[in-house]
Design a protein around this motif. Structure first.
Motif, PDB file in Angstrom:
ATOM      1  N   GLU A 199       8.155   9.118  -6.696  1.00 31.43           N
ATOM      2  CA  GLU A 199       6.714   9.239  -6.902  1.00 31.43           C
ATOM      3  C   GLU A 199       5.947   8.927  -5.629  1.00 31.43           C
ATOM      4  OE1 GLU A 199       6.210   7.928 -11.523  1.00 31.43           O
ATOM      5  OE2 GLU A 199       6.961   6.438 -10.114  1.00 31.43           O
ATOM      6  N   LYS A 200       6.426   7.959  -4.889  1.00 31.18           N
ATOM      7  CA  LYS A 200       5.756   7.610  -3.630  1.00 31.18           C
ATOM      8  C   LYS A 200       6.073   8.603  -2.514  1.00 31.18           C
ATOM      9  CE  LYS A 200       3.166   3.807  -3.715  1.00 31.18           C
ATOM     10  NZ  LYS A 200       1.777   3.763  -3.213  1.00 31.18           N
ATOM     11  N   GLU A 201       7.178   9.336  -2.637  1.00 25.73           N
ATOM     12  CA  GLU A 201       7.556  10.304  -1.610  1.00 25.73           C
ATOM     13  C   GLU A 201       6.904  11.652  -1.870  1.00 25.73           C
ATOM     14  OE1 GLU A 201       9.555   9.981   1.312  1.00 25.73           O
ATOM     15  OE2 GLU A 201       8.872   7.946   0.845  1.00 25.73           O
ATOM     16  N   GLN A 202       5.591  11.642  -2.013  1.00 26.92           N
ATOM     17  CA  GLN A 202       4.810  12.850  -2.187  1.00 26.92           C
ATOM     18  C   GLN A 202       3.762  12.920  -1.082  1.00 26.92           C
ATOM     19  OE1 GLN A 202       3.744  13.955  -6.396  1.00 26.92           O
ATOM     20  NE2 GLN A 202       4.127  11.784  -6.769  1.00 26.92           N
ATOM     21  N   ALA A 203       3.037  14.024  -1.041  1.00 24.65           N
ATOM     22  CA  ALA A 203       1.895  14.091  -0.144  1.00 24.65           C
ATOM     23  C   ALA A 203       0.972  12.929  -0.433  1.00 24.65           C
ATOM     24  CB  ALA A 203       1.157  15.419  -0.333  1.00 24.65           C
ATOM     25  N   PHE A 204       0.310  12.414   0.595  1.00 26.54           N
ATOM     26  CA  PHE A 204      -0.461  11.189   0.452  1.00 26.54           C
ATOM     27  C   PHE A 204      -1.463  11.269  -0.696  1.00 26.54           C
ATOM     28  CE2 PHE A 204      -3.592   7.956   1.356  1.00 26.54           C
ATOM     29  CZ  PHE A 204      -2.832   6.896   1.818  1.00 26.54           C
ATOM     30  N   GLU A 205      -2.183  12.372  -0.792  1.00 19.53           N
ATOM     31  CA  GLU A 205      -3.208  12.508  -1.834  1.00 19.53           C
ATOM     32  C   GLU A 205      -2.611  12.482  -3.233  1.00 19.53           C
ATOM     33  OE1 GLU A 205      -2.747  14.497   0.744  1.00 19.53           O
ATOM     34  OE2 GLU A 205      -4.628  15.335   1.515  1.00 19.53           O
ATOM     35  N   ASP A 206      -1.351  12.906  -3.379  1.00 22.68           N
ATOM     36  CA  ASP A 206      -0.714  13.004  -4.690  1.00 22.68           C
ATOM     37  C   ASP A 206       0.071  11.764  -5.088  1.00 22.68           C
ATOM     38  OD1 ASP A 206      -1.668  15.634  -4.896  1.00 22.68           O
ATOM     39  OD2 ASP A 206       0.096  16.425  -3.854  1.00 22.68           O
ATOM     40  N   ALA A 207       0.389  10.910  -4.135  1.00 24.49           N
ATOM     41  CA  ALA A 207       1.197   9.726  -4.430  1.00 24.49           C
ATOM     42  C   ALA A 207       0.382   8.718  -5.240  1.00 24.49           C
ATOM     43  CB  ALA A 207       1.680   9.082  -3.129  1.00 24.49           C
ATOM     44  N   PRO A 208       1.028   7.972  -6.139  1.00 26.61           N
ATOM     45  CA  PRO A 208       0.299   6.977  -6.932  1.00 26.61           C
ATOM     46  C   PRO A 208      -0.111   5.771  -6.087  1.00 26.61           C
ATOM     47  CG  PRO A 208       2.643   6.833  -7.371  1.00 26.61           C
ATOM     48  CD  PRO A 208       2.452   8.033  -6.490  1.00 26.61           C
ATOM     49  N   ASN A 209      -1.124   5.077  -6.546  1.00 28.83           N
ATOM     50  CA  ASN A 209      -1.594   3.874  -5.859  1.00 28.83           C
ATOM     51  C   ASN A 209      -0.740   2.668  -6.223  1.00 28.83           C
ATOM     52  OD1 ASN A 209      -4.102   4.886  -4.583  1.00 28.83           O
ATOM     53  ND2 ASN A 209      -4.760   5.210  -6.696  1.00 28.83           N
ATOM     54  N   GLY A 210      -0.578   1.752  -5.270  1.00 30.36           N
ATOM     55  CA  GLY A 210      -0.005   0.465  -5.606  1.00 30.36           C
ATOM     56  C   GLY A 210       1.243   0.099  -4.836  1.00 30.36           C
ATOM     57  N   ILE A 211       1.471  -1.232  -4.756  1.00 28.95           N
ATOM     58  CA  ILE A 211       2.663  -1.776  -4.108  1.00 28.95           C
ATOM     59  C   ILE A 211       3.223  -2.904  -4.974  1.00 28.95           C
ATOM     60  CG2 ILE A 211       1.720  -1.241  -1.832  1.00 28.95           C
ATOM     61  CD1 ILE A 211       1.284  -4.269  -1.440  1.00 28.95           C
ATOM     62  N   VAL A 212       4.498  -3.217  -4.771  1.00 24.42           N
ATOM     63  CA  VAL A 212       5.067  -4.401  -5.415  1.00 24.42           C
ATOM     64  C   VAL A 212       4.679  -5.634  -4.591  1.00 24.42           C
ATOM     65  CG1 VAL A 212       6.962  -3.210  -6.550  1.00 24.42           C
ATOM     66  CG2 VAL A 212       7.270  -4.052  -4.212  1.00 24.42           C
ATOM     67  N   GLY A 213       4.592  -6.783  -5.264  1.00 22.56           N
ATOM     68  CA  GLY A 213       4.148  -7.963  -4.529  1.00 22.56           C
ATOM     69  C   GLY A 213       4.685  -9.288  -5.007  1.00 22.56           C
ATOM     70  N   LEU A 214       5.381  -9.328  -6.128  1.00 23.57           N
ATOM     71  CA  LEU A 214       5.807 -10.601  -6.688  1.00 23.57           C
ATOM     72  C   LEU A 214       6.738 -11.385  -5.758  1.00 23.57           C
ATOM     73  CD1 LEU A 214       6.436  -9.502 -10.386  1.00 23.57           C
ATOM     74  CD2 LEU A 214       4.706 -11.131  -9.604  1.00 23.57           C
ATOM     75  N   GLU A 215       7.583 -10.687  -5.027  1.00 31.16           N
ATOM     76  CA  GLU A 215       8.603 -11.362  -4.227  1.00 31.16           C
ATOM     77  C   GLU A 215       8.170 -11.602  -2.788  1.00 31.16           C
ATOM     78  OE1 GLU A 215      12.751  -9.901  -5.522  1.00 31.16           O
ATOM     79  OE2 GLU A 215      11.355  -8.504  -6.482  1.00 31.16           O
ATOM     80  N   THR A 216       6.981 -11.152  -2.427  1.00 30.14           N
ATOM     81  CA  THR A 216       6.481 -11.358  -1.065  1.00 30.14           C
ATOM     82  C   THR A 216       5.200 -12.175  -1.019  1.00 30.14           C
ATOM     83  OG1 THR A 216       5.307  -9.230  -1.177  1.00 30.14           O
ATOM     84  CG2 THR A 216       7.503  -9.222  -0.176  1.00 30.14           C
ATOM     85  N   SER A 217       4.564 -12.410  -2.155  1.00 29.96           N
ATOM     86  CA  SER A 217       3.235 -13.011  -2.183  1.00 29.96           C
ATOM     87  C   SER A 217       3.188 -14.399  -1.548  1.00 29.96           C
ATOM     88  CB  SER A 217       2.722 -13.091  -3.624  1.00 29.96           C
ATOM     89  OG  SER A 217       1.447 -13.671  -3.680  1.00 29.96           O
TER      90      SER A 217
END
Length: 430
Positions: free
Chosen positions: A315-333
């Motif tokens: 899903e993230k490996e799409q054209a920038f405009e088409d990719a979904p928003n968001g990142i994981v963060g629980l293990e880096t916060s």
């Protein structure tokens, strides 16, 4: 459950204004005693915490677990375990699943799956409106009775001002926090990153700060009108911070979040159309980043929350405009927050723990109802042991989350949780 004695650690508990080397005794799922040279009860497990920070369990009030409906991205179980690995003893799950969490049965499902997972505690939220469609309020009382700790249409704004007013008024009867994703859709429509020189250079449609600011201003006025409890999620703009600061000075009942990505990165991270840096609200300018950091410093943004938003690689490996928003963060916060805020002198350690444990508990009423966010005697035996000396490099391949979408892969950080204790039981250790 046998007792647990945590011996010789630096106990940092802002809720008690405590910062001292003392022992902590946990028994029957609660904090039993705090003091020097405590005796271990018969059969107790003893943990040598010399050199470690002993903190009330970290709490993340903004997590997307994707279940039900998108289990290929994350499940409640995998998210709860990833949270524990990041030092979180409790997380608050957003309701924008498929189907949305807009009725008591779905709230009960999340609660039951969270109990079964055996990682961090999982507290559900319910939708503000049925189906998150902005047209009809859900039954707040029934959602609370089923176990919801707040209501939110996160992922979508409540576009109607009259609907938002009704939500705040209805929630007031239960003293229920109303958490809001602030976005004026007619200003953000078609945009995929921050409006500015970098968006122009990349040929991408930008989202102006005002798309967030207009809605923050509106909802602060409605909170003042109604007396309701407003919780503003993932604040990313200078004006947003200023508006919330002024509202707090006027006595409006508002709490607000900052995310590690908004006080760490700017829209420069989107260079080369990097979809791991695509999120909503988008990464903003350097001036906005500095304003968010200052908001965290002075307590305007009282809560650090991840907005953990897992997505599958394809899903993230799409054209920038088409990719979904968001990142994981629980293990880096924790590592990001310590490195960026404590390591640069913006916060001291006690303030960081307040923003990641005590204040999150207060914002969602978990300090009163669930007895979280403190190591005071009688509170839940939820403890995070932290080693501030550890230096480590983010490696997405090691995540317990099912998704890997992070812009921080390869980044060097300092500070990490080494043991996470929930209800007096170790659920994760390094």
């Amino acid at each position: 459950m046998k007792p647990m004695l945590i011996r010789g650690g630096r106990v940092v508990d802002p809720s008690q204004k405590l910062d001292a080397v003392v022992d902590v005794l946990l028994a029957e799922g609660l904090v039993a005693r705090i003091g020097e040279n405590l005796d271990a009860p018969e059969g107790a497990e003893t943990i040598d915490a010399a050199g470690l920070v002993v903190a009330p369990g970290l709490i993340d009030v903004h997590v997307h677990l994707r279940e039900p409906g998108q289990e290929h991205k994350e499940t409640i179980e995998s998210g709860a375990r990833a949270a524990a690995a990041g030092g979180f003893t409790a997380i608050v799950a957003m309701p924008n699943t498929d189907p949305p969490i807009d009725n008591p049965a779905n709230v009960g499902f999340v609660l039951a799956e969270g109990l079964r997972a055996g990682g961090a505690r999982v507290y559900p939220t319910g939708c503000i409106t049925v189906g998150q469609n902005g047209e009809q309020l859900t039954e707040f009382g029934e959602l609370i009775e089923a176990g919801a700790v707040a209501v939110t249409d996160d992922g979508r704004p409540v576009s109607s001002a009259s609907m938002m007013r009704m939500a705040l008024e209805y929630a007031l009867a239960f003293d229920l926090p109303v958490a809001v994703h602030e976005e004026e859709l007619t200003l953000s429509r078609g945009g995929s990153m921050n409006e500015g020189i970098i968006a122009t250079r990349l040929g991408l449609t930008g989202i102006p700060n005002e798309a967030e600011d207009v809605m923050i201003a509106r909802d602060l006025m409605l909170a003042e009108l109604t007396g309701g409890r407003l919780h503003v999620q993932h604040v990313s703009t200078r004006r947003g911070v200023e508006l919330i600061r002024a509202a707090k000075a006027r006595g409006i009942r508002v709490t607000a979040e900052a995310t590690p990505h908004h006080f760490t990165l700017t829209d420069a991270a989107v260079a080369a159309y990097r979809t791991d840096a695509k999120m909503n609200p988008p990464l903003r300018s350097e001036a906005d980043r500095q304003a968010v950091r200052e908001g965290v410093r002075d307590g305007t943004l009282d809560v650090i929350a991840t907005d953990h938003a897992p997505h599958h690689y394809d899903e993230k490996e799409q054209a920038f405009e088409d990719a979904p928003n968001g990142i994981v963060g629980l293990e880096t916060s924790l590592g990001l927050s310590y490195t960026e805020l404590v390591g640069t002198g913006i916060l001291d350690l006690s303030q960081l723990i307040d923003r990641m444990s005590c204040a999150p508990a207060r914002s969602m009423r978990l300090d009163t109802g669930m007895k979280l966010g403190s190591l005071a005697v009688g509170f839940q035996a939820d403890v995070t042991l932290i080693d501030t000396r550890i230096e480590w490099t983010v490696d997405r391949a090691t995540f317990l989350s099912m998704s890997r979408n992070t812009p921080f892969h390869g980044r060097d950080l300092r500070c990490r949780a080494v043991r996470t204790i929930v209800g007096g039981r170790t659920v994760w250790s390094a």
